[in-house]
Design a protein around this motif. Structure first.
Motif, PDB file in Angstrom:
ATOM      1  N   UNK A   1      12.149  36.971  31.279  1.00 56.78           N
ATOM      2  CA  UNK A   1      11.155  38.047  31.207  1.00 56.78           C
ATOM      3  C   UNK A   1       9.745  37.546  31.485  1.00 56.78           C
ATOM      4  N   UNK A   2       9.450  36.326  31.089  1.00 59.19           N
ATOM      5  CA  UNK A   2       8.080  35.830  31.123  1.00 59.19           C
ATOM      6  C   UNK A   2       7.697  35.126  32.426  1.00 59.19           C
ATOM      7  N   UNK A   3       8.466  34.103  32.800  1.00 62.19           N
ATOM      8  CA  UNK A   3       7.969  33.132  33.775  1.00 62.19           C
ATOM      9  C   UNK A   3       7.960  33.666  35.206  1.00 62.19           C
ATOM     10  N   UNK A   4       9.085  34.159  35.761  1.00 64.24           N
ATOM     11  CA  UNK A   4       9.012  34.650  37.152  1.00 64.24           C
ATOM     12  C   UNK A   4       7.996  35.768  37.323  1.00 64.24           C
ATOM     13  N   UNK A   5       7.958  36.682  36.365  1.00 58.91           N
ATOM     14  CA  UNK A   5       6.995  37.783  36.402  1.00 58.91           C
ATOM     15  C   UNK A   5       5.560  37.273  36.378  1.00 58.91           C
ATOM     16  N   UNK A   6       5.282  36.351  35.451  1.00 57.37           N
ATOM     17  CA  UNK A   6       3.925  35.843  35.317  1.00 57.37           C
ATOM     18  C   UNK A   6       3.426  35.128  36.558  1.00 57.37           C
TER      19      UNK A   6
ATOM     20  N   UNK B   1       0.855  36.456  28.431  1.00 59.80           N
ATOM     21  CA  UNK B   1       0.369  35.079  28.445  1.00 59.80           C
ATOM     22  C   UNK B   1       0.754  34.374  29.736  1.00 59.80           C
ATOM     23  N   UNK B   2       2.003  34.579  30.160  1.00 58.98           N
ATOM     24  CA  UNK B   2       2.431  33.945  31.405  1.00 58.98           C
ATOM     25  C   UNK B   2       1.749  34.563  32.618  1.00 58.98           C
ATOM     26  N   UNK B   3       1.357  35.823  32.515  1.00 61.81           N
ATOM     27  CA  UNK B   3       0.557  36.394  33.593  1.00 61.81           C
ATOM     28  C   UNK B   3      -0.794  35.691  33.680  1.00 61.81           C
ATOM     29  N   UNK B   4      -1.382  35.394  32.514  1.00 61.76           N
ATOM     30  CA  UNK B   4      -2.627  34.634  32.522  1.00 61.76           C
ATOM     31  C   UNK B   4      -2.435  33.228  33.060  1.00 61.76           C
TER      32      UNK B   4
END
Length: 427
Positions: free
Chosen positions: A223-228, A342-345
């Motif tokens: 959910x976090x890393x590829x999207x971010x 956070x990962x988007x940042x």
């Protein structure tokens, strides 16, 4: 719940929908205005990217300290207070002559304070609709976000041209206040989902519990890393083409809207298990065309196609809610929301740093390749358990069924108490 008519007839969904839409509109207008303001004053791709998505980095601090509030505060009061704080902070950023350092200090505070907001909102959504209606309801909120962003980035560009970036920031502040008003007067007074006062210790304890399951960790990382990382590509649109940044951002929102409609309403349940990795690859692969510094029409087409892949988050959130007990549903979804932001940042900072020393097109292609690599690594990670079987790390309150010789014991959700319902289901 499979139709939009059933969804719209559900009490309280409409005010929650309006609250979420107003907040997205506020973030869209103010984010674009602030990025342009910082770019005008500094000329830095890194700082302009961080101005738009940098508050997401502060979600890390909030997730480690404030996230227990997502289940331990009354949802209506929490959403109302959050809207008021965000409106005030956005208005402060519009003060003439405010130093860039002060602008980023306000961003840090707002990002930290906002960290429980996703958990409050999506936990309440899960409470209103139940788990059988969460996917459809969440897809409608995503569709609203895509439509609002599509219009908001276009309107934001017009507002900046007509009112200046500071004037557009004041419009964003007013939208945050409107979101607070909708929450206060449109939602019912739901009690907190968990007992006790919000605390740092409670936040850390629940984070540790949610992170203790290997299958759930993989869902969070997917959910976090590829999207971010792909949001890092979007953070460079202003530096890549200041004149057409609004068009590129609107194209991304349009693609996300299309993906949410297809997955949330029309995708058969039998295909959900296998489609999430493919959608994550679609999210990243088209951005590699930016290595060739494409013409604007090809860039718009690539961004629109890639953004359909954001719908993978719907499928992964459905898995996450099935793996989480009711009493932690808000915290689990809040951890997802905070980690995603956070990962988007992080993605914005990484892409901006590469662009600082290379070029925005090169940075976008490099970030997309990293996203593909992470998706493949997670998809190939061993240890997945077939859907419908329970992991052995269940919470207290669930009893195993009897399995035959040589077979893995099958756990039945009907034997789970309310406190432990859904814990341990694997993706």
């Amino acid at each position: 719940m499979r139709t939009y008519r059933e969804l719209l007839r559900t009490p309280e969904f409409t005010p929650l929908f309006l609250n979420a839409s107003a907040q997205v509109a506020a973030q869209t207008v103010s984010g674009l205005a602030l990025a342009l303001l910082v770019h005008e004053r500094t000329g830095s791709p890194l700082l302009s990217a961080l101005a738009m998505f940098g508050p997401s980095l502060a979600q890390v601090a909030g997730a480690l300290t404030l996230l227990s509030a997502a289940d331990r505060l009354p949802p209506r009061a929490a959403l109302t207070g959050l809207g008021l704080l965000l409106g005030l902070g956005t208005a402060v950023q519009a003060v003439p002559g405010l130093p860039v350092q002060a602008v980023f200090a306000v961003l840090l505070v707002l990002g930290t304070v906002a960290s429980p907001g996703g958990g409050v909102r999506y936990g309440l959504l899960n409470e209103i609709l139940g788990r059988d209606g969460y996917l459809l309801g969440r897809s409608v909120l995503n569709m609203s976000a895509g439509a609002v962003q599509t219009c908001g980035f276009a309107a934001g560009g017009l507002l900046v041209a007509a009112l200046s970036p500071r004037g557009a920031l004041l419009v964003g502040a007013a939208l945050h206040l409107a979101a607070a008003a909708v929450a206060r007067f449109g939602l019912a007074g739901h009690p907190p989902r968990a007992a006790g006062r919000p605390s740092v210790a409670g936040t850390r304890r629940n984070n540790a519990l949610l992170w203790s399951s290997g299958p759930r960790r993989r869902v969070y990382l997917a959910l976090w890393v590829p999207n971010g990382l792909i949001v890092g590509c979007e953070a460079l649109f202003v530096s890549y083409s200041p004149r057409h940044a609004g068009l590129l951002l609107a194209s991304a929102a349009l693609g996300m809207l299309a993906g949410d409609v297809l997955v949330g309403r029309f995708l058969p349940s039998r295909l959900r298990e296998r489609l999430a990795p493919a959608l994550l690859l679609l999210l990243a692969a088209p951005y590699t065309v930016f290595a060739l510094d494409p013409a604007l029409p090809l860039a718009v087409a690539a961004v629109t196609l890639a953004s359909v892949g954001y719908a993978a988050s719907l499928l992964l959130q459905e898995r996450l809610t099935a793996m989480t007990p009711h009493r932690l549903s808000g915290h689990a979804l809040g951890l997802h929301s905070s980690g995603m932001l956070a990962w988007q940042g992080i993605g914005a900072a990484l892409a901006g740093a590469v662009a600082q020393y290379a070029s925005p097109p090169t940075a976008m292609a490099v970030t997309a390749v990293l996203s593909v690599a992470v998706t493949l690594a997670l998809a190939l990670t061993p240890g997945r358990i077939p859907r419908g079987r329970r992991s052995s790390a269940a919470l207290p309150g669930c009893r195993p069924g009897q399995g035959g010789p040589g077979r893995q014991k099958r756990w039945d959700i009907r034997h789970c108490s309310r406190r432990g319902r859904g814990e341990g289901w694997t993706p």
